[in-house]
Design a protein around this motif. Sequence first.
Motif, PDB file in Angstrom:
ATOM      1  N   LEU A   1      -1.103 -27.737 -36.991  1.00  0.00           N
ATOM      2  CA  LEU A   1      -0.189 -28.601 -36.253  1.00  0.00           C
ATOM      3  C   LEU A   1      -0.911 -29.276 -35.079  1.00  0.00           C
ATOM      4  O   LEU A   1      -0.849 -30.500 -34.912  1.00  0.00           O
ATOM      5  CB  LEU A   1       1.003 -27.778 -35.735  1.00  0.00           C
ATOM      6  N   GLY A   2      -1.601 -28.470 -34.294  1.00  0.00           N
ATOM      7  CA  GLY A   2      -2.270 -29.016 -33.105  1.00  0.00           C
ATOM      8  C   GLY A   2      -3.321 -30.047 -33.453  1.00  0.00           C
ATOM      9  O   GLY A   2      -3.435 -31.085 -32.797  1.00  0.00           O
TER      10      GLY A   2
ATOM     11  N   PHE B   1      -1.442 -28.001 -27.955  1.00  0.00           N
ATOM     12  CA  PHE B   1      -0.565 -29.029 -28.519  1.00  0.00           C
ATOM     13  C   PHE B   1       0.503 -28.388 -29.389  1.00  0.00           C
ATOM     14  O   PHE B   1       1.674 -28.759 -29.334  1.00  0.00           O
ATOM     15  CB  PHE B   1      -1.372 -30.020 -29.353  1.00  0.00           C
ATOM     16  N   ALA B   2       0.086 -27.444 -30.198  1.00  0.00           N
ATOM     17  CA  ALA B   2       1.028 -26.781 -31.093  1.00  0.00           C
ATOM     18  C   ALA B   2       2.114 -26.081 -30.287  1.00  0.00           C
ATOM     19  O   ALA B   2       3.304 -26.188 -30.584  1.00  0.00           O
ATOM     20  CB  ALA B   2       0.281 -25.791 -31.978  1.00  0.00           C
TER      21      ALA B   2
ATOM     22  N   ARG C   1       5.328 -28.984 -37.927  1.00  0.00           N
ATOM     23  CA  ARG C   1       6.020 -28.276 -36.856  1.00  0.00           C
ATOM     24  C   ARG C   1       7.042 -27.300 -37.433  1.00  0.00           C
ATOM     25  O   ARG C   1       7.151 -26.150 -36.983  1.00  0.00           O
ATOM     26  CB  ARG C   1       6.705 -29.295 -35.945  1.00  0.00           C
ATOM     27  N   ASP C   2       7.771 -27.764 -38.433  1.00  0.00           N
ATOM     28  CA  ASP C   2       8.737 -26.872 -39.085  1.00  0.00           C
ATOM     29  C   ASP C   2       8.033 -25.683 -39.726  1.00  0.00           C
ATOM     30  O   ASP C   2       8.483 -24.541 -39.612  1.00  0.00           O
ATOM     31  CB  ASP C   2       9.530 -27.644 -40.145  1.00  0.00           C
TER      32      ASP C   2
ATOM     33  N   ARG D   1       7.014 -20.136 -40.293  1.00  0.00           N
ATOM     34  CA  ARG D   1       5.990 -19.121 -40.566  1.00  0.00           C
ATOM     35  C   ARG D   1       4.941 -19.181 -39.470  1.00  0.00           C
ATOM     36  O   ARG D   1       3.869 -19.727 -39.673  1.00  0.00           O
ATOM     37  CB  ARG D   1       5.343 -19.357 -41.933  1.00  0.00           C
ATOM     38  N   PRO D   2       5.303 -18.648 -38.316  1.00  0.00           N
ATOM     39  CA  PRO D   2       4.415 -18.769 -37.157  1.00  0.00           C
ATOM     40  C   PRO D   2       3.081 -18.068 -37.405  1.00  0.00           C
ATOM     41  O   PRO D   2       3.015 -17.105 -38.171  1.00  0.00           O
ATOM     42  CB  PRO D   2       5.177 -18.051 -36.030  1.00  0.00           C
ATOM     43  N   GLY D   3       2.074 -18.557 -36.771  1.00  0.00           N
ATOM     44  CA  GLY D   3       0.765 -17.934 -36.924  1.00  0.00           C
ATOM     45  C   GLY D   3      -0.329 -18.856 -36.424  1.00  0.00           C
ATOM     46  O   GLY D   3      -0.098 -20.050 -36.202  1.00  0.00           O
TER      47      GLY D   3
END
Lengths: 152, 248
Positions: free
Chosen positions: B153-154, A66-67, B138-139, B144-146
């Motif tokens: 988020l998911g 989903f992410a 989401r932002d 800061r992806p990871g």
Amino acid sequence: MTMTTTTYSDDVMCRPRAGTLYDVLELILDRGMVIDVFVRVSLVGIEILKIDARIVVASVDTYLRFAEACNRLDLERDSGSTTIPELLGGGVAKSVGKRKVKRAAESVGDTVRKAVGGGDDEDTEEETEEQEKPRRRAPARTSGTKRRRAEA
Amino acid sequence: MADHGLYVYAVIRSGQPLPANTPAVGGPPAVPRILREGAIAAVVSDAPPQLRARRRDLLAHQELLLALSEDGPVLPMRFGVVAPDEQTLRGQLAEARTRHLATLEQLTGRVEFNVKAVAAQNALAALVREDPEIRKLRDDARHRPGYAADLRLGEAVAAALARRAAEAGTRVVRELTALAHAVVAGPDVQGCAVNASFLVDRDDAERFTATARQLALTHQERAELRVAGPLPCYSFVADQAPAPTAVM
């Protein structure tokens, strides 16, 4: 945005005849009259009815998919063409409407085949018919992207 | 003859005929027949040996009930009910006659519709557009992806999809209840935000379907509706009359 409208009006399927089984299996097995003193066929082991592949299972894997889909979304250009079945590994869905019907049919076959404990009897005719359709269960993380690229 | 007992499909009024050319359970299919006991009757066939919930037999059960429903009120049995012998079945029919007749009366001219709501197909974009919390997560995940950010988020997305489908489903049930005599919650089905059955006048069936279609459009970005019917009244044959609004 408006493109989805027709698809959705088709989605309300009222199917009163043969083939209804998929959406009403739980009614046939769980509702209806019973007479206590009578024997009822044992339904032990039946895994009743899973609605397509659209089940939002609470798992790390689902969350990550989903992410990923969320991060990929371009809200300006992409009006939601990634469908949840695709996210959940549904494979390449060209026509959501038609595919859904087929998928539903497959799922019935699946569920019922599980219910009967594998085809060890005269149900072979149905089995053959179902097995002719290739099953696509492979994780399809990128299928949504591919599809959009192909269409672009 | 009926070594394995009598498979019971339905209870009907005695005067009602058996529809022609309807299959029964078993392979080769048994021949359905009517067992009359005073004012009511049972539709039966010889039970096949080793009866199980096969696709073929489930369909035969359903088809026979649908055909019967065309000609009058029907009390559908649950799949797989087998009476040990004719005498026992007759005894049961005689004993429950008054109750059965009352329910048959209640169901006359009525059909069941089943409505399920599942998470919508195209829900994701709408969700991100409309839900500020999801947008924020989401932002965060973009800046800061990871793994942890993605997981947060998911998880939020999964919960939100389910919540939105349930909310829309509840609204749909409320609207459709206005067109029904009774509503009951269906059995739990995995992946279904809402599962409800409606008892509807046969004459109102088209209106019900049209309304459901309209509601499906209205809520398409939150829930996908699956409507099945008209059906035999599986959900409205309990001994007690169903509570008119027992769903939510």
